[in-house]
Write an enzyme that holds these catalytic residues in place. Sequence first.
Site, PDB file in Angstrom:
ATOM      1  N   HIS A  51      65.255 -30.990  22.617  1.00  0.00           N
ATOM      2  CA  HIS A  51      64.474 -30.515  21.767  1.00  0.00           C
ATOM      3  C   HIS A  51      63.877 -29.378  22.352  1.00  0.00           C
ATOM      4  O   HIS A  51      63.837 -29.227  23.488  1.00  0.00           O
ATOM      5  CB  HIS A  51      63.240 -31.431  21.319  1.00  0.00           C
ATOM      6  CG  HIS A  51      63.908 -32.868  20.586  1.00  0.00           C
ATOM      7  ND1 HIS A  51      63.086 -33.551  19.933  1.00  0.00           N
ATOM      8  CD2 HIS A  51      65.059 -32.858  19.899  1.00  0.00           C
ATOM      9  CE1 HIS A  51      63.670 -34.297  18.996  1.00  0.00           C
ATOM     10  NE2 HIS A  51      64.983 -33.964  19.120  1.00  0.00           N
ATOM     11  N   GLU A  53      60.684 -28.471  23.215  1.00  0.00           N
ATOM     12  CA  GLU A  53      59.660 -28.650  24.170  1.00  0.00           C
ATOM     13  C   GLU A  53      60.423 -29.499  25.391  1.00  0.00           C
ATOM     14  O   GLU A  53      60.051 -28.745  26.634  1.00  0.00           O
ATOM     15  CB  GLU A  53      58.708 -30.032  23.913  1.00  0.00           C
ATOM     16  CG  GLU A  53      57.919 -29.498  22.578  1.00  0.00           C
ATOM     17  CD  GLU A  53      58.649 -29.907  21.291  1.00  0.00           C
ATOM     18  OE1 GLU A  53      57.971 -29.993  20.239  1.00  0.00           O
ATOM     19  OE2 GLU A  53      59.800 -30.288  21.260  1.00  0.00           O
ATOM     20  N   SER A  78      55.171 -29.984  15.085  1.00  0.00           N
ATOM     21  CA  SER A  78      54.634 -31.118  15.822  1.00  0.00           C
ATOM     22  C   SER A  78      55.611 -31.823  16.652  1.00  0.00           C
ATOM     23  O   SER A  78      56.585 -32.252  16.279  1.00  0.00           O
ATOM     24  CB  SER A  78      53.971 -31.895  14.779  1.00  0.00           C
ATOM     25  OG  SER A  78      53.257 -33.216  15.217  1.00  0.00           O
ATOM     26  N   CYS A  80      57.854 -34.564  18.638  1.00  0.00           N
ATOM     27  CA  CYS A  80      58.359 -35.819  18.305  1.00  0.00           C
ATOM     28  C   CYS A  80      57.842 -36.974  19.440  1.00  0.00           C
ATOM     29  O   CYS A  80      57.097 -36.536  20.367  1.00  0.00           O
ATOM     30  CB  CYS A  80      59.833 -35.963  18.439  1.00  0.00           C
ATOM     31  SG  CYS A  80      60.685 -35.854  19.807  1.00  0.00           S
ATOM     32  N   CYS A  83      59.077 -35.857  23.150  1.00  0.00           N
ATOM     33  CA  CYS A  83      58.646 -34.716  23.419  1.00  0.00           C
ATOM     34  C   CYS A  83      56.987 -35.058  23.749  1.00  0.00           C
ATOM     35  O   CYS A  83      56.319 -34.720  24.807  1.00  0.00           O
ATOM     36  CB  CYS A  83      58.664 -33.510  22.572  1.00  0.00           C
ATOM     37  SG  CYS A  83      60.391 -33.145  22.420  1.00  0.00           S
TER      38      CYS A  83
END
Length: 146
Positions: A51, A53, A78, A80, A83
């Site tokens: 992802h 991040e 936002s 998950c 992350c």
Amino acid sequence: MRDEFMQAAIEEARKGLAEGGIPIGSVLVIDGRIAGRGHNQRVQKGSAILHAEMDALENAGRLTAREYQRAVLYSTLSPCSMCSGTALLYKIPRIVIGENRTFQGPEEYMRSQGVELVILDDPECVQLMEEFIAARPELWNEDIGE
């Protein structure tokens, strides 16, 4: 005017989209400078965990606990549970979120753990995700584990 670090995260999201991936971008900022940047690369690299991040943290390399504790994580969406958990593990105290309309991670839990969340509700971040989800719902559902 948009913050330069969120602008960098949006540039990462656009890069991911241009590569055929999911348009989410992130930067890790320490002491006012970008230490790592990344974008969702699950599609591009066939990864289960990259992802935005996670990619930004990976690209920052090994850091000390003190560096993470001075960091701010920026993400166009936002984060998950995966992350968010990584941010908690490394005690990153502040996360700046571009938008949480199209997806909301465990924000209340993050706050309960002392993490400061700043939600920008940035129109460009919302538009990137709304357009992507409409165009590729199956890919989006795969990314969020549905």
